[in-house]
Design an enzyme around this catalytic site. Sequence first.
Site, PDB file in Angstrom:
ATOM      1  N   ARG A 290       0.961  -1.235   0.019  1.00  0.00           N
ATOM      2  CA  ARG A 290       0.074   0.092   0.262  1.00  0.00           C
ATOM      3  C   ARG A 290       0.879   1.223  -0.068  1.00  0.00           C
ATOM      4  NH1 ARG A 290      -5.197  -1.397   4.024  1.00  0.00           N
ATOM      5  NH2 ARG A 290      -6.604  -2.099   2.107  1.00  0.00           N
TER       6      ARG A 290
ATOM      7  N   LYS B 138     -15.284 -14.395   7.115  1.00  0.00           N
ATOM      8  CA  LYS B 138     -16.467 -14.088   7.687  1.00  0.00           C
ATOM      9  C   LYS B 138     -17.439 -14.152   6.421  1.00  0.00           C
ATOM     10  CE  LYS B 138     -17.282 -11.434  11.117  1.00  0.00           C
ATOM     11  NZ  LYS B 138     -17.279  -9.987  11.889  1.00  0.00           N
TER      12      LYS B 138
ATOM     13  N   GLY C 239      -6.715  -6.363   0.792  1.00  0.00           N
ATOM     14  CA  GLY C 239      -5.544  -6.448   1.413  1.00  0.00           C
ATOM     15  C   GLY C 239      -5.040  -7.718   1.727  1.00  0.00           C
TER      16      GLY C 239
HETATM   17  C1  3PG Z   1      -8.675  -1.750   4.971  1.00  0.00           C
HETATM   18  O1  3PG Z   1      -7.699  -2.072   5.449  1.00  0.00           O
HETATM   19  O2  3PG Z   1      -9.643  -2.241   4.570  1.00  0.00           O
HETATM   20  C2  3PG Z   1      -8.835  -0.185   4.842  1.00  0.00           C
HETATM   21  O3  3PG Z   1      -7.509   0.476   5.079  1.00  0.00           O
HETATM   22  C3  3PG Z   1      -9.898   0.510   5.696  1.00  0.00           C
HETATM   23  O4  3PG Z   1      -9.724   0.208   7.013  1.00  0.00           O
HETATM   24  P1  3PG Z   1     -10.922  -0.069   7.785  1.00  0.00           P
HETATM   25  O5  3PG Z   1     -11.803  -1.311   7.492  1.00  0.00           O
HETATM   26  O6  3PG Z   1     -10.393  -0.134   9.127  1.00  0.00           O
HETATM   27  O7  3PG Z   1     -11.775   1.002   7.853  1.00  0.00           O
END
Ligand code: 3PG
Length: 399
Positions: A41, A206, A356
Amino acid sequence: MSIRTLDDLLAEGVAGRRVLVRADLNVPLDKQTGAISDDGRIRAVLPTIGALVEAGAKVVVCSHLGRPKGAPDPQFSLGPVAGRLGELLGAPVHFATDTVGDSAHSTVAGLADGQVALLENLRFNAGETSKDEAERGAFADQLAAFGDAYVDDAFGAVHRKHASVYDVPARLPHVAGRLVLREVEVLSKLTGDPERPYVVVLGGSKVSDKLAVIEALLPTVDRLLIGGGMCFTFLKAQGLEVGTSLLEKDMVETCGNLLERSGGKIMLPVDVVVADAFAPDATHDTVRVDGIPSHRLGLDIGPETVAGFAAALSQAKTIFWNGPMGVFEMPAFAAGTRGIAEAITKADAFSVVGGGDSAAAVRALGLDESSFGHISTGGGASLEYLEGKALPGIAALEN
Ligand code: 3PG
Ligand code: MG
Protein backbone atom coordinates in the site's frame (compact mmCIF):
# COMPACT_ATOMS: atom_id res chain seq x y z
CA MET A 1 -17.08 10.45 -14.43
CA SER A 2 -17.00 14.11 -13.49
CA ILE A 3 -13.95 13.82 -11.27
CA ARG A 4 -10.97 16.12 -11.56
CA THR A 5 -7.65 14.32 -11.53
CA LEU A 6 -4.12 14.81 -10.30
CA ASP A 7 -3.13 15.78 -13.83
CA ASP A 8 -5.67 18.64 -13.75
CA LEU A 9 -4.15 19.85 -10.49
CA LEU A 10 -0.60 19.53 -11.82
CA ALA A 11 -1.61 21.49 -14.91
CA GLU A 12 -2.69 24.37 -12.66
CA GLY A 13 0.75 24.31 -11.08
CA VAL A 14 1.39 23.22 -7.50
CA ALA A 15 4.91 24.59 -6.91
CA GLY A 16 5.05 26.07 -3.42
CA ARG A 17 1.44 25.05 -2.69
CA ARG A 18 0.53 22.75 0.17
CA VAL A 19 -1.23 19.63 -1.11
CA LEU A 20 -2.97 17.39 1.41
CA VAL A 21 -2.90 13.77 0.24
CA ARG A 22 -5.18 11.19 1.87
CA ALA A 23 -3.40 7.86 1.43
CA ASP A 24 -4.29 4.40 2.71
CA LEU A 25 -1.08 3.45 4.49
CA ASN A 26 -2.92 0.89 6.60
CA VAL A 27 -0.26 -1.79 6.16
CA PRO A 28 -0.12 -5.12 7.99
CA LEU A 29 2.33 -5.18 10.91
CA ASP A 30 4.14 -8.24 12.23
CA LYS A 31 2.40 -9.27 15.46
CA GLN A 32 5.68 -9.98 17.27
CA THR A 33 8.01 -7.26 16.06
CA GLY A 34 5.61 -4.56 14.88
CA ALA A 35 7.59 -4.34 11.62
CA ILE A 36 5.75 -3.64 8.36
CA SER A 37 5.08 -7.08 6.89
CA ASP A 38 3.81 -5.91 3.49
CA ASP A 39 4.51 -2.46 2.07
CA GLY A 40 2.31 -2.82 -1.02
CA ARG A 41 0.00 0.00 0.00
CA ILE A 42 2.93 2.36 0.54
CA ARG A 43 4.36 1.55 -2.89
CA ALA A 44 0.93 1.99 -4.47
CA VAL A 45 0.75 5.67 -3.55
CA LEU A 46 4.29 6.56 -4.70
CA PRO A 47 3.26 7.66 -8.22
CA THR A 48 0.98 10.35 -6.79
CA ILE A 49 3.36 11.56 -4.10
CA GLY A 50 6.29 11.41 -6.53
CA ALA A 51 4.48 13.54 -9.09
CA LEU A 52 3.66 16.18 -6.48
CA VAL A 53 7.25 16.22 -5.18
CA GLU A 54 8.53 16.57 -8.72
CA ALA A 55 6.18 19.49 -9.29
CA GLY A 56 7.50 21.27 -6.19
CA ALA A 57 4.46 20.94 -3.95
CA LYS A 58 4.65 20.83 -0.18
CA VAL A 59 3.13 17.40 0.27
CA VAL A 60 1.20 16.68 3.48
CA VAL A 61 0.25 13.00 3.65
CA CYS A 62 -2.35 11.65 6.07
CA SER A 63 -3.67 8.12 6.70
CA HIS A 64 -5.20 5.77 9.21
CA LEU A 65 -3.52 2.61 10.48
CA GLY A 66 -5.49 -0.14 12.19
CA ARG A 67 -8.48 0.66 14.33
CA PRO A 68 -7.38 2.71 17.35
CA LYS A 69 -10.29 4.06 19.34
CA GLY A 70 -10.11 7.82 18.72
CA ALA A 71 -7.10 8.40 20.99
CA PRO A 72 -3.33 7.97 20.59
CA ASP A 73 -2.22 4.33 20.84
CA PRO A 74 1.50 3.71 20.18
CA GLN A 75 1.02 0.29 18.57
CA PHE A 76 -0.82 2.06 15.72
CA SER A 77 1.70 4.85 15.18
CA LEU A 78 2.51 5.72 11.56
CA GLY A 79 6.13 6.40 12.59
CA PRO A 80 7.50 3.20 10.99
CA VAL A 81 5.49 3.94 7.84
CA ALA A 82 7.11 7.38 7.59
CA GLY A 83 10.49 5.65 7.64
CA ARG A 84 9.55 3.20 4.91
CA LEU A 85 7.89 5.88 2.77
CA GLY A 86 11.08 7.93 3.00
CA GLU A 87 13.20 4.95 1.90
CA LEU A 88 10.95 4.33 -1.08
CA LEU A 89 10.86 7.99 -2.08
CA GLY A 90 14.60 8.34 -1.58
CA ALA A 91 14.09 11.45 0.54
CA PRO A 92 13.29 11.90 4.23
CA VAL A 93 9.65 12.14 5.24
CA HIS A 94 9.02 14.64 8.01
CA PHE A 95 6.89 12.85 10.59
CA ALA A 96 4.46 14.76 12.81
CA THR A 97 3.87 13.01 16.13
CA ASP A 98 0.29 14.24 16.25
CA THR A 99 -2.37 14.71 13.58
CA VAL A 100 -3.59 18.29 13.95
CA GLY A 101 -1.64 19.47 17.02
CA ASP A 102 1.56 21.48 17.56
CA SER A 103 3.82 18.90 15.95
CA ALA A 104 1.65 18.77 12.82
CA HIS A 105 1.56 22.57 12.58
CA SER A 106 5.30 23.04 12.93
CA THR A 107 6.07 20.12 10.61
CA VAL A 108 3.85 21.46 7.85
CA ALA A 109 5.07 25.04 8.35
CA GLY A 110 8.67 23.81 8.03
CA LEU A 111 8.21 22.07 4.67
CA ALA A 112 10.24 23.35 1.76
CA ASP A 113 8.97 22.97 -1.81
CA GLY A 114 9.14 19.33 -2.90
CA GLN A 115 9.29 17.99 0.66
CA VAL A 116 6.93 15.46 2.22
CA ALA A 117 5.35 15.33 5.67
CA LEU A 118 3.32 12.50 7.18
CA LEU A 119 0.82 13.26 9.93
CA GLU A 120 0.25 10.81 12.79
CA ASN A 121 -2.66 8.33 12.53
CA LEU A 122 -5.94 10.08 11.69
CA ARG A 123 -7.85 7.67 13.95
CA PHE A 124 -6.04 8.96 17.02
CA ASN A 125 -8.77 11.63 16.77
CA ALA A 126 -12.39 10.76 17.52
CA GLY A 127 -13.55 13.21 14.86
CA GLU A 128 -12.13 11.13 12.01
CA THR A 129 -14.63 8.27 12.25
CA SER A 130 -17.42 10.04 14.15
CA LYS A 131 -21.01 9.49 13.04
CA ASP A 132 -21.75 13.03 14.25
CA GLU A 133 -21.48 15.41 11.27
CA ALA A 134 -20.45 18.36 13.44
CA GLU A 135 -17.70 16.43 15.22
CA ARG A 136 -16.39 15.09 11.91
CA GLY A 137 -16.69 18.53 10.36
CA ALA A 138 -14.68 20.17 13.13
CA PHE A 139 -11.86 17.68 12.62
CA ALA A 140 -12.09 18.12 8.84
CA ASP A 141 -11.66 21.89 9.33
CA GLN A 142 -8.43 21.28 11.24
CA LEU A 143 -7.11 18.92 8.56
CA ALA A 144 -8.14 21.14 5.67
CA ALA A 145 -6.07 23.93 7.20
CA PHE A 146 -2.94 22.00 6.14
CA GLY A 147 -3.71 22.10 2.43
CA ASP A 148 -4.42 24.47 -0.44
CA ALA A 149 -5.69 21.46 -2.37
CA TYR A 150 -6.69 17.89 -1.57
CA VAL A 151 -5.81 14.67 -3.37
CA ASP A 152 -7.60 11.44 -2.51
CA ASP A 153 -5.38 8.46 -3.24
CA ALA A 154 -6.72 6.24 -0.45
CA PHE A 155 -8.68 3.77 -2.54
CA GLY A 156 -8.79 1.30 0.37
CA ALA A 157 -10.75 3.83 2.43
CA VAL A 158 -13.17 5.32 -0.13
CA HIS A 159 -16.02 3.24 1.34
CA ARG A 160 -15.64 5.01 4.69
CA LYS A 161 -17.64 8.14 5.46
CA HIS A 162 -14.76 9.55 7.48
CA ALA A 163 -13.59 13.14 7.92
CA SER A 164 -10.41 12.79 5.84
CA VAL A 165 -12.24 10.92 3.07
CA TYR A 166 -15.64 12.59 2.93
CA ASP A 167 -15.58 15.97 4.69
CA VAL A 168 -12.17 17.40 3.75
CA PRO A 169 -12.90 17.36 -0.02
CA ALA A 170 -15.96 19.51 0.70
CA ARG A 171 -13.57 22.12 2.11
CA LEU A 172 -10.75 22.18 -0.44
CA PRO A 173 -10.30 22.00 -4.22
CA HIS A 174 -10.13 18.23 -4.67
CA VAL A 175 -8.90 15.69 -7.19
CA ALA A 176 -8.46 11.92 -7.47
CA GLY A 177 -4.92 10.59 -7.29
CA ARG A 178 -3.38 8.12 -9.72
CA LEU A 179 -4.15 5.05 -7.60
CA VAL A 180 -7.82 5.91 -7.07
CA LEU A 181 -8.24 6.53 -10.81
CA ARG A 182 -6.58 3.27 -11.80
CA GLU A 183 -8.61 1.25 -9.29
CA VAL A 184 -11.90 2.73 -10.46
CA GLU A 185 -10.95 2.21 -14.10
CA VAL A 186 -10.17 -1.46 -13.53
CA LEU A 187 -13.11 -2.28 -11.27
CA SER A 188 -15.56 -0.58 -13.62
CA LYS A 189 -14.55 -3.16 -16.24
CA LEU A 190 -15.90 -5.85 -13.92
CA THR A 191 -19.21 -4.10 -13.24
CA GLY A 192 -19.61 -3.05 -16.87
CA ASP A 193 -19.49 -5.82 -19.41
CA PRO A 194 -16.87 -8.36 -18.33
CA GLU A 195 -15.65 -10.84 -20.91
CA ARG A 196 -17.13 -14.26 -20.17
CA PRO A 197 -16.91 -16.66 -18.49
CA TYR A 198 -16.61 -14.35 -15.47
CA VAL A 199 -15.45 -16.36 -12.47
CA VAL A 200 -15.26 -14.96 -8.94
CA VAL A 201 -13.35 -16.62 -6.10
CA LEU A 202 -14.27 -15.57 -2.58
CA GLY A 203 -12.55 -16.61 0.62
CA GLY A 204 -11.70 -15.12 3.97
CA SER A 205 -13.17 -15.85 7.33
CA LYS A 206 -16.55 -14.16 7.56
CA VAL A 207 -19.62 -14.86 5.43
CA SER A 208 -21.42 -11.93 6.98
CA ASP A 209 -18.82 -9.56 5.42
CA LYS A 210 -19.39 -11.07 1.98
CA LEU A 211 -23.16 -11.60 1.87
CA ALA A 212 -23.95 -8.34 0.12
CA VAL A 213 -21.32 -8.91 -2.54
CA ILE A 214 -22.46 -12.50 -3.11
CA GLU A 215 -26.04 -11.25 -3.57
CA ALA A 216 -24.87 -8.56 -5.97
CA LEU A 217 -22.57 -10.86 -7.95
CA LEU A 218 -24.84 -13.87 -8.38
CA PRO A 219 -26.81 -12.47 -11.33
CA THR A 220 -23.60 -11.24 -13.00
CA VAL A 221 -21.08 -14.04 -12.63
CA ASP A 222 -20.89 -17.36 -14.42
CA ARG A 223 -19.28 -19.14 -11.49
CA LEU A 224 -18.72 -18.28 -7.85
CA LEU A 225 -16.08 -20.38 -6.07
CA ILE A 226 -16.20 -20.24 -2.28
CA GLY A 227 -13.34 -21.25 0.00
CA GLY A 228 -11.73 -19.92 3.17
CA GLY A 229 -13.25 -19.95 6.63
CA MET A 230 -16.59 -18.84 5.27
CA CYS A 231 -17.12 -22.05 3.27
CA PHE A 232 -18.04 -23.93 6.44
CA THR A 233 -21.24 -21.98 6.95
CA PHE A 234 -22.23 -22.92 3.39
CA LEU A 235 -21.28 -26.57 3.98
CA LYS A 236 -23.37 -26.54 7.15
CA ALA A 237 -26.26 -25.16 5.11
CA GLN A 238 -25.95 -28.27 2.92
CA GLY A 239 -26.50 -30.36 6.03
CA LEU A 240 -22.86 -31.32 6.55
CA GLU A 241 -21.08 -31.45 9.92
CA VAL A 242 -18.16 -29.03 10.11
CA GLY A 243 -16.57 -30.05 13.43
CA THR A 244 -15.06 -27.09 15.26
CA SER A 245 -14.48 -25.11 12.04
CA LEU A 246 -15.40 -21.45 11.85
CA LEU A 247 -19.19 -21.26 11.69
CA GLU A 248 -21.62 -18.34 11.66
CA LYS A 249 -24.70 -20.08 12.98
CA ASP A 250 -27.04 -17.18 12.30
CA MET A 251 -25.97 -17.19 8.64
CA VAL A 252 -26.67 -20.84 7.88
CA GLU A 253 -30.20 -20.21 6.67
CA THR A 254 -29.14 -17.26 4.50
CA CYS A 255 -26.37 -19.35 2.95
CA GLY A 256 -28.90 -22.09 2.26
CA ASN A 257 -31.12 -19.60 0.45
CA LEU A 258 -28.21 -18.32 -1.61
CA LEU A 259 -27.30 -21.87 -2.63
CA GLU A 260 -30.88 -22.52 -3.67
CA ARG A 261 -31.10 -19.34 -5.71
CA SER A 262 -27.64 -19.61 -7.24
CA GLY A 263 -28.76 -21.82 -10.12
CA GLY A 264 -25.72 -24.02 -9.59
CA LYS A 265 -23.26 -21.15 -10.03
CA ILE A 266 -21.81 -21.56 -6.53
CA MET A 267 -19.03 -24.15 -6.21
CA LEU A 268 -18.07 -25.29 -2.71
CA PRO A 269 -15.09 -27.36 -1.55
CA VAL A 270 -15.31 -31.13 -1.88
CA ASP A 271 -12.36 -31.74 0.47
CA VAL A 272 -10.67 -29.73 3.22
CA VAL A 273 -7.56 -29.85 5.38
CA VAL A 274 -8.60 -30.39 9.00
CA ALA A 275 -6.40 -29.92 12.06
CA ASP A 276 -6.53 -30.63 15.78
CA ALA A 277 -5.94 -26.99 16.63
CA PHE A 278 -5.47 -23.54 15.11
CA ALA A 279 -1.66 -23.77 15.22
CA PRO A 280 1.14 -23.97 12.63
CA ASP A 281 2.34 -27.34 13.95
CA ALA A 282 -1.10 -28.91 14.54
CA THR A 283 -1.61 -32.48 13.34
CA HIS A 284 -3.62 -32.29 10.11
CA ASP A 285 -5.18 -34.42 7.38
CA THR A 286 -7.21 -34.01 4.23
CA VAL A 287 -10.79 -35.28 4.46
CA ARG A 288 -13.91 -35.21 2.28
CA VAL A 289 -16.35 -32.51 3.31
CA ASP A 290 -18.83 -35.17 4.45
CA GLY A 291 -16.22 -36.64 6.78
CA ILE A 292 -15.08 -33.74 8.96
CA PRO A 293 -14.49 -35.19 12.45
CA SER A 294 -16.46 -33.47 15.22
CA HIS A 295 -13.33 -32.45 17.19
CA ARG A 296 -11.31 -31.03 14.27
CA LEU A 297 -11.40 -27.76 12.35
CA GLY A 298 -10.91 -27.00 8.70
CA LEU A 299 -8.03 -24.62 7.94
CA ASP A 300 -7.63 -24.92 4.17
CA ILE A 301 -9.33 -26.28 1.07
CA GLY A 302 -8.07 -29.68 -0.09
CA PRO A 303 -6.21 -30.69 -3.28
CA GLU A 304 -9.29 -32.04 -5.06
CA THR A 305 -11.05 -28.72 -4.46
CA VAL A 306 -8.03 -26.84 -5.76
CA ALA A 307 -8.13 -28.97 -8.92
CA GLY A 308 -11.86 -28.36 -9.39
CA PHE A 309 -11.58 -24.62 -8.81
CA ALA A 310 -8.51 -24.47 -11.09
CA ALA A 311 -10.48 -26.18 -13.86
CA ALA A 312 -13.22 -23.55 -13.59
CA LEU A 313 -10.61 -20.77 -13.55
CA SER A 314 -8.84 -22.16 -16.62
CA GLN A 315 -12.01 -21.50 -18.66
CA ALA A 316 -12.44 -17.94 -17.41
CA LYS A 317 -11.90 -14.76 -19.40
CA THR A 318 -12.44 -12.49 -16.40
CA ILE A 319 -11.52 -13.32 -12.80
CA PHE A 320 -12.01 -11.49 -9.52
CA TRP A 321 -10.47 -12.97 -6.38
CA ASN A 322 -10.99 -11.75 -2.83
CA GLY A 323 -9.98 -13.57 0.32
CA PRO A 324 -7.52 -16.37 1.10
CA MET A 325 -8.64 -20.01 0.78
CA GLY A 326 -7.07 -21.04 4.09
CA VAL A 327 -4.75 -19.89 6.85
CA PHE A 328 -2.00 -19.13 4.35
CA GLU A 329 0.21 -17.51 7.01
CA MET A 330 0.84 -21.08 8.29
CA PRO A 331 2.72 -23.14 5.67
CA ALA A 332 0.71 -26.30 6.48
CA PHE A 333 -2.47 -24.49 5.41
CA ALA A 334 -1.18 -22.38 2.51
CA ALA A 335 -1.52 -24.86 -0.36
CA GLY A 336 -5.12 -23.92 -1.16
CA THR A 337 -4.44 -20.21 -1.48
CA ARG A 338 -1.27 -20.87 -3.44
CA GLY A 339 -3.04 -23.32 -5.76
CA ILE A 340 -5.82 -20.86 -6.53
CA ALA A 341 -3.41 -17.97 -7.01
CA GLU A 342 -1.34 -20.05 -9.43
CA ALA A 343 -4.44 -21.17 -11.32
CA ILE A 344 -5.41 -17.51 -11.72
CA THR A 345 -2.00 -16.59 -13.11
CA LYS A 346 -2.18 -19.47 -15.59
CA ALA A 347 -5.65 -18.61 -16.89
CA ASP A 348 -5.87 -16.66 -20.12
CA ALA A 349 -8.05 -14.08 -18.38
CA PHE A 350 -8.13 -10.51 -17.14
CA SER A 351 -7.64 -11.06 -13.40
CA VAL A 352 -8.20 -8.71 -10.50
CA VAL A 353 -7.07 -9.47 -6.97
CA GLY A 354 -9.10 -7.47 -4.48
CA GLY A 355 -8.32 -7.05 -0.88
CA GLY A 356 -5.54 -6.24 1.50
CA ASP A 357 -5.30 -9.88 2.59
CA SER A 358 -5.33 -11.51 -0.84
CA ALA A 359 -2.85 -8.96 -2.15
CA ALA A 360 -0.61 -9.61 0.85
CA ALA A 361 -1.02 -13.36 0.26
CA VAL A 362 0.16 -13.00 -3.34
CA ARG A 363 3.33 -11.29 -2.15
CA ALA A 364 3.85 -13.45 0.95
CA LEU A 365 3.68 -16.59 -1.20
CA GLY A 366 6.33 -15.12 -3.48
CA LEU A 367 4.08 -15.04 -6.55
CA ASP A 368 4.82 -12.72 -9.42
CA GLU A 369 2.56 -9.69 -9.02
CA SER A 370 2.88 -8.84 -12.68
CA SER A 371 1.15 -12.07 -13.70
CA PHE A 372 -2.12 -10.66 -12.38
CA GLY A 373 -4.07 -8.05 -14.35
CA HIS A 374 -4.51 -5.80 -11.34
CA ILE A 375 -3.91 -6.10 -7.61
CA SER A 376 -6.31 -3.81 -5.80
CA THR A 377 -5.28 -2.06 -2.60
CA GLY A 378 -8.90 -2.08 -1.46
CA GLY A 379 -10.52 -4.91 0.47
CA GLY A 380 -13.89 -3.67 1.66
CA ALA A 381 -13.67 -0.84 -0.87
CA SER A 382 -13.35 -3.12 -3.90
CA LEU A 383 -16.17 -5.36 -2.64
CA GLU A 384 -18.47 -2.40 -2.07
CA TYR A 385 -17.58 -1.07 -5.51
CA LEU A 386 -18.59 -4.42 -7.04
CA GLU A 387 -21.79 -4.39 -4.98
CA GLY A 388 -22.64 -1.18 -6.80
CA LYS A 389 -22.82 0.82 -3.59
CA ALA A 390 -22.20 4.56 -3.62
CA LEU A 391 -18.76 5.10 -2.11
CA PRO A 392 -18.57 8.23 0.08
CA GLY A 393 -14.96 8.99 -0.92
CA ILE A 394 -15.76 8.83 -4.64
CA ALA A 395 -19.03 10.74 -4.26
CA ALA A 396 -17.13 13.50 -2.44
CA LEU A 397 -14.74 13.85 -5.38
CA GLU A 398 -17.61 14.06 -7.85
CA ASN A 399 -19.12 17.13 -6.17
C1 3PG B 1 -8.69 -1.65 4.95
O1 3PG B 1 -7.64 -2.15 5.34
O2 3PG B 1 -9.67 -2.34 4.61
C2 3PG B 1 -8.76 -0.17 4.79
O3 3PG B 1 -7.55 0.42 5.13
C3 3PG B 1 -9.90 0.38 5.59
O4 3PG B 1 -9.70 0.09 6.95
P1 3PG B 1 -10.95 -0.10 7.90
O5 3PG B 1 -11.64 -1.37 7.44
O6 3PG B 1 -10.40 -0.22 9.29
O7 3PG B 1 -11.84 1.10 7.74
MG1 MG C 1 -11.19 -3.47 6.12
